[in-house]
Design a protein around this motif. Sequence first.
Motif, PDB file in Angstrom:
ATOM      1  N   ARG A 107     -10.064  -8.135  36.393  1.00 48.29           N
ATOM      2  CA  ARG A 107      -8.879  -7.849  35.811  1.00 48.29           C
ATOM      3  C   ARG A 107      -8.634  -8.649  34.638  1.00 48.29           C
ATOM      4  O   ARG A 107      -8.586 -10.041  34.710  1.00 48.29           O
ATOM      5  CB  ARG A 107      -7.663  -7.776  36.745  1.00 48.29           C
ATOM      6  CG  ARG A 107      -8.083  -6.767  38.004  1.00 48.29           C
ATOM      7  CD  ARG A 107      -6.941  -6.654  38.984  1.00 48.29           C
ATOM      8  NE  ARG A 107      -5.682  -6.154  38.431  1.00 48.29           N
ATOM      9  CZ  ARG A 107      -4.705  -5.864  38.980  1.00 48.29           C
ATOM     10  NH1 ARG A 107      -4.620  -6.085  40.433  1.00 48.29           N
ATOM     11  NH2 ARG A 107      -3.700  -5.245  38.453  1.00 48.29           N
ATOM     12  N   VAL A 108      -8.152  -8.001  33.619  1.00 47.62           N
ATOM     13  CA  VAL A 108      -8.011  -8.759  32.193  1.00 47.62           C
ATOM     14  C   VAL A 108      -6.537  -9.771  32.743  1.00 47.62           C
ATOM     15  O   VAL A 108      -6.894 -10.988  32.035  1.00 47.62           O
ATOM     16  CB  VAL A 108      -7.182  -7.712  31.308  1.00 47.62           C
ATOM     17  CG1 VAL A 108      -6.781  -8.650  29.985  1.00 47.62           C
ATOM     18  CG2 VAL A 108      -8.326  -6.863  30.861  1.00 47.62           C
ATOM     19  N   GLU A 109      -5.504  -9.391  33.211  1.00 42.31           N
ATOM     20  CA  GLU A 109      -4.476 -10.457  33.565  1.00 42.31           C
ATOM     21  C   GLU A 109      -4.851 -11.659  34.253  1.00 42.31           C
ATOM     22  O   GLU A 109      -4.157 -12.629  34.501  1.00 42.31           O
ATOM     23  CB  GLU A 109      -3.318  -9.745  34.359  1.00 42.31           C
ATOM     24  CG  GLU A 109      -3.854  -8.900  35.692  1.00 42.31           C
ATOM     25  CD  GLU A 109      -4.122  -7.482  35.369  1.00 42.31           C
ATOM     26  OE1 GLU A 109      -4.845  -7.067  34.347  1.00 42.31           O
ATOM     27  OE2 GLU A 109      -3.875  -6.869  36.417  1.00 42.31           O
ATOM     28  N   ASN A 110      -6.110 -11.733  34.920  1.00 50.62           N
ATOM     29  CA  ASN A 110      -6.713 -12.930  35.398  1.00 50.62           C
ATOM     30  C   ASN A 110      -7.083 -13.941  34.595  1.00 50.62           C
ATOM     31  O   ASN A 110      -7.429 -15.112  35.176  1.00 50.62           O
ATOM     32  CB  ASN A 110      -7.455 -12.464  36.795  1.00 50.62           C
ATOM     33  CG  ASN A 110      -6.732 -11.685  37.675  1.00 50.62           C
ATOM     34  OD1 ASN A 110      -7.272 -10.730  38.074  1.00 50.62           O
ATOM     35  ND2 ASN A 110      -5.699 -12.408  38.299  1.00 50.62           N
ATOM     36  N   TYR A 111      -7.286 -13.630  33.299  1.00 49.72           N
ATOM     37  CA  TYR A 111      -7.964 -14.642  32.637  1.00 49.72           C
ATOM     38  C   TYR A 111      -6.847 -15.099  31.393  1.00 49.72           C
ATOM     39  O   TYR A 111      -5.980 -14.458  31.050  1.00 49.72           O
ATOM     40  CB  TYR A 111      -9.100 -13.971  31.708  1.00 49.72           C
ATOM     41  CG  TYR A 111     -10.425 -13.802  32.400  1.00 49.72           C
ATOM     42  CD1 TYR A 111     -10.219 -12.779  33.516  1.00 49.72           C
ATOM     43  CD2 TYR A 111     -11.335 -14.270  32.513  1.00 49.72           C
ATOM     44  CE1 TYR A 111     -11.354 -12.355  34.551  1.00 49.72           C
ATOM     45  CE2 TYR A 111     -12.589 -14.134  33.330  1.00 49.72           C
ATOM     46  CZ  TYR A 111     -12.442 -13.503  34.112  1.00 49.72           C
ATOM     47  OH  TYR A 111     -13.397 -13.187  34.995  1.00 49.72           O
ATOM     48  N   ASP A 112      -6.952 -16.364  31.367  1.00 48.99           N
ATOM     49  CA  ASP A 112      -5.992 -17.249  30.384  1.00 48.99           C
ATOM     50  C   ASP A 112      -6.282 -17.205  29.085  1.00 48.99           C
ATOM     51  O   ASP A 112      -5.223 -17.518  28.285  1.00 48.99           O
ATOM     52  CB  ASP A 112      -6.050 -18.594  31.356  1.00 48.99           C
ATOM     53  CG  ASP A 112      -5.750 -18.635  32.490  1.00 48.99           C
ATOM     54  OD1 ASP A 112      -6.411 -19.291  33.180  1.00 48.99           O
ATOM     55  OD2 ASP A 112      -4.684 -17.949  33.006  1.00 48.99           O
ATOM     56  N   TYR A 113      -7.627 -17.535  28.668  1.00 47.89           N
ATOM     57  CA  TYR A 113      -7.986 -17.509  27.227  1.00 47.89           C
ATOM     58  C   TYR A 113      -8.746 -16.450  26.754  1.00 47.89           C
ATOM     59  O   TYR A 113      -9.713 -16.156  27.556  1.00 47.89           O
ATOM     60  CB  TYR A 113      -8.467 -18.821  27.127  1.00 47.89           C
ATOM     61  CG  TYR A 113      -7.731 -20.164  27.504  1.00 47.89           C
ATOM     62  CD1 TYR A 113      -7.928 -20.511  28.891  1.00 47.89           C
ATOM     63  CD2 TYR A 113      -6.507 -20.529  26.834  1.00 47.89           C
ATOM     64  CE1 TYR A 113      -7.175 -21.702  29.133  1.00 47.89           C
ATOM     65  CE2 TYR A 113      -5.956 -21.570  27.316  1.00 47.89           C
ATOM     66  CZ  TYR A 113      -6.079 -21.934  28.371  1.00 47.89           C
ATOM     67  OH  TYR A 113      -5.300 -23.108  29.036  1.00 47.89           O
ATOM     68  N   TRP A 114      -8.608 -16.334  25.529  1.00 45.91           N
ATOM     69  CA  TRP A 114      -9.270 -14.837  24.818  1.00 45.91           C
ATOM     70  C   TRP A 114      -9.803 -15.133  23.343  1.00 45.91           C
ATOM     71  O   TRP A 114      -9.266 -16.120  22.862  1.00 45.91           O
ATOM     72  CB  TRP A 114      -8.743 -13.429  24.934  1.00 45.91           C
ATOM     73  CG  TRP A 114      -8.135 -13.193  26.302  1.00 45.91           C
ATOM     74  CD1 TRP A 114      -7.165 -13.559  26.951  1.00 45.91           C
ATOM     75  CD2 TRP A 114      -8.937 -12.212  26.806  1.00 45.91           C
ATOM     76  NE1 TRP A 114      -7.200 -12.870  28.252  1.00 45.91           N
ATOM     77  CE2 TRP A 114      -8.173 -12.167  28.075  1.00 45.91           C
ATOM     78  CE3 TRP A 114     -10.146 -11.402  26.571  1.00 45.91           C
ATOM     79  CZ2 TRP A 114      -8.818 -11.010  29.215  1.00 45.91           C
ATOM     80  CZ3 TRP A 114     -10.703 -10.331  27.737  1.00 45.91           C
ATOM     81  CH2 TRP A 114     -10.038 -10.387  28.621  1.00 45.91           C
ATOM     82  N   GLY A 115     -10.850 -14.605  23.210  1.00 51.16           N
ATOM     83  CA  GLY A 115     -11.512 -14.993  21.707  1.00 51.16           C
ATOM     84  C   GLY A 115     -11.082 -13.732  20.827  1.00 51.16           C
ATOM     85  O   GLY A 115     -10.206 -12.775  21.586  1.00 51.16           O
ATOM     86  N   GLN A 116     -11.490 -13.824  19.648  1.00 51.55           N
ATOM     87  CA  GLN A 116     -10.779 -12.700  19.004  1.00 51.55           C
ATOM     88  C   GLN A 116     -11.581 -11.356  18.760  1.00 51.55           C
ATOM     89  O   GLN A 116     -11.214 -10.518  18.506  1.00 51.55           O
ATOM     90  CB  GLN A 116     -11.025 -12.953  17.431  1.00 51.55           C
ATOM     91  CG  GLN A 116     -12.185 -13.127  16.684  1.00 51.55           C
ATOM     92  CD  GLN A 116     -13.201 -14.215  17.318  1.00 51.55           C
ATOM     93  OE1 GLN A 116     -12.862 -14.979  17.976  1.00 51.55           O
ATOM     94  NE2 GLN A 116     -14.532 -13.951  16.722  1.00 51.55           N
ATOM     95  N   GLY A 117     -12.820 -11.555  19.580  1.00 56.51           N
ATOM     96  CA  GLY A 117     -13.617 -10.284  19.675  1.00 56.51           C
ATOM     97  C   GLY A 117     -14.780  -9.889  18.518  1.00 56.51           C
ATOM     98  O   GLY A 117     -14.357 -10.532  17.511  1.00 56.51           O
ATOM     99  N   THR A 118     -15.473  -9.383  19.194  1.00 56.65           N
ATOM    100  CA  THR A 118     -16.676  -9.132  18.119  1.00 56.65           C
ATOM    101  C   THR A 118     -17.268  -7.573  18.111  1.00 56.65           C
ATOM    102  O   THR A 118     -17.386  -7.117  19.328  1.00 56.65           O
ATOM    103  CB  THR A 118     -18.048  -9.962  18.251  1.00 56.65           C
ATOM    104  OG1 THR A 118     -19.015  -9.635  17.199  1.00 56.65           O
ATOM    105  CG2 THR A 118     -18.637 -10.014  19.421  1.00 56.65           C
ATOM    106  N   GLN A 119     -17.586  -7.000  17.048  1.00 54.47           N
ATOM    107  CA  GLN A 119     -17.765  -5.360  17.323  1.00 54.47           C
ATOM    108  C   GLN A 119     -19.123  -5.446  17.472  1.00 54.47           C
ATOM    109  O   GLN A 119     -19.944  -5.688  16.935  1.00 54.47           O
ATOM    110  CB  GLN A 119     -17.289  -4.696  16.066  1.00 54.47           C
ATOM    111  CG  GLN A 119     -17.891  -3.351  15.983  1.00 54.47           C
ATOM    112  CD  GLN A 119     -16.758  -2.463  16.943  1.00 54.47           C
ATOM    113  OE1 GLN A 119     -15.639  -2.449  16.854  1.00 54.47           O
ATOM    114  NE2 GLN A 119     -17.418  -1.573  17.555  1.00 54.47           N
ATOM    115  N   VAL A 120     -19.415  -4.236  18.536  1.00 53.92           N
ATOM    116  CA  VAL A 120     -20.757  -3.964  18.714  1.00 53.92           C
ATOM    117  C   VAL A 120     -20.541  -2.278  18.578  1.00 53.92           C
ATOM    118  O   VAL A 120     -20.069  -1.688  19.412  1.00 53.92           O
ATOM    119  CB  VAL A 120     -21.299  -4.195  20.162  1.00 53.92           C
ATOM    120  CG1 VAL A 120     -22.714  -3.819  20.639  1.00 53.92           C
ATOM    121  CG2 VAL A 120     -21.370  -5.831  20.437  1.00 53.92           C
ATOM    122  N   THR A 121     -21.631  -1.955  17.735  1.00 59.53           N
ATOM    123  CA  THR A 121     -21.828  -0.427  17.617  1.00 59.53           C
ATOM    124  C   THR A 121     -23.027  -0.109  17.656  1.00 59.53           C
ATOM    125  O   THR A 121     -24.064  -0.630  17.389  1.00 59.53           O
ATOM    126  CB  THR A 121     -21.474  -0.136  16.028  1.00 59.53           C
ATOM    127  OG1 THR A 121     -20.122  -0.530  15.739  1.00 59.53           O
ATOM    128  CG2 THR A 121     -21.616   1.516  15.774  1.00 59.53           C
TER     129      THR A 121
END
Length: 124
Positions: A107-121
Amino acid sequence: QVQLVESGGGLVQAGGSLRLSCAASRRTFSSYVMGWFRQAPGKEREFVAAITWSGGRTYYSDSVKARFTISRDNAKNTIYMQMNSLKPEDTAVYYCAARSGTTYYTRVENYDYWGQGTQVTVSS
């Protein structure tokens, strides 16, 4: 504070491969779980894979099992996700995440730190 920076996204044809990287700012991650999530347009962010930093145990969602491989490089403070046999439905923004502890969660709410994301197409 932990900073996560993803890289490696891009455009690929169906059946192709990509390798995502996530570089972490902290030196010591021995008691962390690292995860990959993805979010397609109009959909909720979903769990893809996770790895325990200390023991290297891995976990995958059913949709990517046998196609994706998550791994870590302790010396480089980096985790990777090798994605093979890509499908158009894998198209999404992929996020790296971290949480303290040794138990993985989906679950998303269980994680404390996140990156900005990278697009995969993935094109058909």
